[in-house]
Design an enzyme around this catalytic site. Structure first.
Site, PDB file in Angstrom:
ATOM      1  CB  SER A   4      -8.225   2.421   2.697  1.00  0.00           C
ATOM      2  OG  SER A   4      -7.356   1.979   3.736  1.00  0.00           O
ATOM      3  CE  LYS A  43      -4.039   1.464   2.748  1.00  0.00           C
ATOM      4  NZ  LYS A  43      -4.868   1.104   3.921  1.00  0.00           N
ATOM      5  CB  SER A 103      -8.340  -0.334   5.625  1.00  0.00           C
ATOM      6  OG  SER A 103      -9.214   0.753   5.628  1.00  0.00           O
TER       7      SER A 103
END
Lengths: 470, 70
Positions: free
Chosen positions: A156, A81, A180
């Site tokens: 996310s 990420k 997330s």
């Protein structure tokens, strides 16, 4: 072996590299070829580090040839990420505001993966500032679900879920503040861990909400997740909230089975609005766990709505503090969704925020005594509905945002507030052909038990071995 | 004294006077409703709170209630 390389699990490819059945360079090239094929349709990468990963892979192969000591992830390409800082390199956090942001520190989690021999393949798409469970991103383009690109990846850690599912890398670090890691793991058919709060250092990551942020791996198998977790977990002087507990080798004992394990199923709340197809998958997963010798026990878990709201209050206040200056000076550089999610935090009294923090240990005590006196592990769906489309979850106005967020995160956010670990495990497919997952929740620091239960489940099912046709 | 509901006017005034952020009345009303909901969740659980509570106790509670490590 080359044609099958990207289908190997993280632990299998690490073993193959170590035993020189395949070189790290071959593996890195296979990943890069795969990325080139899927990136135009899935958009899971923000940055691809071709030269860097091949250079690092050559070094990894040299180290093997020279019989140097090798780490548990030696030569394995991973991608993360885009919020794990590396000194001098851009970490966008999926945000327009951080498009050129170059921190001058390394994240502890990233540094530990480096020390274990992992390679850095690229940076992954994510929701802006880790603040949207759909995974939408208006700045870098939406990441799309590799099982059906009209559907959301969940967020996310959108790119992490999609990149691992699409076989472009062998594992990924995401982050989980309200779901997330687990939501994109569930929506893409991979494994994801939200660890106990403090198990893994938060140092050097884009903050979303200090008191709720956790770093968690996404992988294809539970064993892979256990390996990545062991590498990154443990005390860190740079993160005062990191644990001083000793970190076990999670892979030891992972094969011990779950005979006699009490798996709790909440009588109420967690499945209140579940669709029939998701319920069927949950029932089938419980049958598989029962076939392994586990006892399925109904439990009366406290209403998660209260946890959801108090948790939301805290994250909104902390996010408001984190973003206050930019929200005042350049609000137009935020997406409508992030603005909408942060705005409320400016108007909550400080006393309510501190009271909310003080409620956490009380809620945790209540939950542990109510639930874990009756069972060892709690089982519930990550999402109670099939993975929706991008269009269905695109809010037209700020007032639409809370409803969409709550629908997706109602079963995930409560465990961020409690700080307990939760492991998302693929459990089949809903009627729309998208993955479905359950989560196993345990007492604080019970990751080893969750890995053992999840691994046992994967030993009698093959959902985790299925790949999207791309 | 019984608490009154959070109003859009209060949110609008806070936005302007405390935070220097412009806000429409429509959005202020939406935020008022959301803030009310969040505050109520805390108020409804305040009977659990104790004079000696401390936010830092959370980490200690996690350790105290920890599960099996294997």
């Amino acid at each position: 072996m080359k044609g099958e390389l990207v289908d190997l699990s993280l632990t299998a490819v690490a073993e193959a590299i170590r035993k020189r059945k395949v070189s790290s360079v071959e593996v890195a090239r296979a990943c890069l070829e795969r990325i080139d094929r899927i990136q135009p349709s899935v958009n899971c990468y923000i940055g691809i580090e071709r030269a860097g990963v091949l250079r690092a892979a050559r070094k990894a192969d040299e180290a093997i040839a020279k019989r140097r000591a090798l780490g548990p992830l030696h030569g394995v390409p991973l991608a993360h990420k885009d919020m794990y800082y590396r000194a001098g390199k851009i970490s966008t956090g999926g945000a327009h505001i951080l498009r050129d942001y170059k921190p001058n520190i390394d994240s502890t989690a990233g540094a530990r993966l480096d020390a274990a021999g992992a390679l850095w393949l690229g940076t992954l798409n994510m929701a802006e500032f880790a603040a949207n469970p759909t995974g939408h991103n208006v700045h870098f383009g939406h990441c799309r679900n590799p099982w059906n690109t009209e559907h959301i990846t969940g967020g996310s850690s959108s790119g992490s879920g999609a990149a691992v599912a699409a076989r472009t890398c062998f594992g990924s670090l995401g982050s989980d503040t309200g779901g997330s890691v687990r939501l994109p793991a569930a929506a893409n058919g991979v494994v994801g861990l939200k660890p106990t709060y403090g198990l893994i250092s938060r140092y050097g990551i884009v903050p979303r909400s200090w008191s709720h942020d956790t770093v968690g791996p996404l992988t294809r198998t539970v064993r892979d997740c256990a390996r990545m977790t062991r590498v990154v977990a443990g005390s860190d002087p740079n993160d005062p909230t990191s644990t001083s507990e000793l970190i076990p080798n999670y892979e030891e004992g992972i094969d011990a089975g779950i005979k006699g394990l009490r798996i709790g199923v909440p009588r109420r709340y967690y499945c209140d609005d579940i669709t029939d197809d998701v319920r069927s998958a949950m029932d089938a997963s419980l049958a598989a766990l029962r076939s392994l010798g586990a006892r399925i026990v109904p439990v009366d878990a406290p209403d998660p709505k209260r946890l959801f709201l108090v948790s939301n209050l805290i994250t909104k206040c902390e996010a408001a503090a984190i973003h206050a200056r930019w929200m005042r000076e350049r609000p137009e550089d935020y997406s409508m969704v992030v603005r909408a999610r942060v705005e409320d935090g400016f108007h909550v009294p400080a006393v309510a925020y501190i009271e909310a923090l003080n409620l956490r240990p009380h809620f945790l005590e209540e939950f542990v005594s109510t639930v874990f006196s009756k069972c060892d592990v709690l089982h519930c769906p990550v999402m109670t509905l099939p993975v929706p489309t991008i269009a269905e979850t695109d809010p037209a106005a700020p007032g639409d945002v809370p409803r969409i967020i709550e629908r997706l995160t109602r079963n995930t956010r409560p465990f961020n507030h409690l700080g307990t670990p939760a492991l998302s495990v693929p459990a089949g497919f809903s009627n729309n052909g998208l993955p479905v997952a359950f989560q196993l929740v345990g007492r604080p620091y019970s990751e080893a038990l969750l890995f053992r239960a999840g691994h046992a489940y994967q030993s009698v099912t093959d959902w985790h071995a299925r790949a999207p046709a791309l | 004294m019984k608490r009154k509901a959070v109003t859009g006017d209060l949110i609008l005034a806070q936005a302007r006077q405390l935070h220097g952020m412009p806000l429409s009345m429509k959005r202020a009303n939406e935020l008022a409703s959301e803030v009310q909901k969040l505050n109520d969740a805390v108020k409804n659980a305040e009977h659990l709170l104790d004079f000696n509570d401390d936010p830092a106790r959370f980490a200690a509670t996690l350790v105290r209630l920890k599960g099996k490590t294997r």
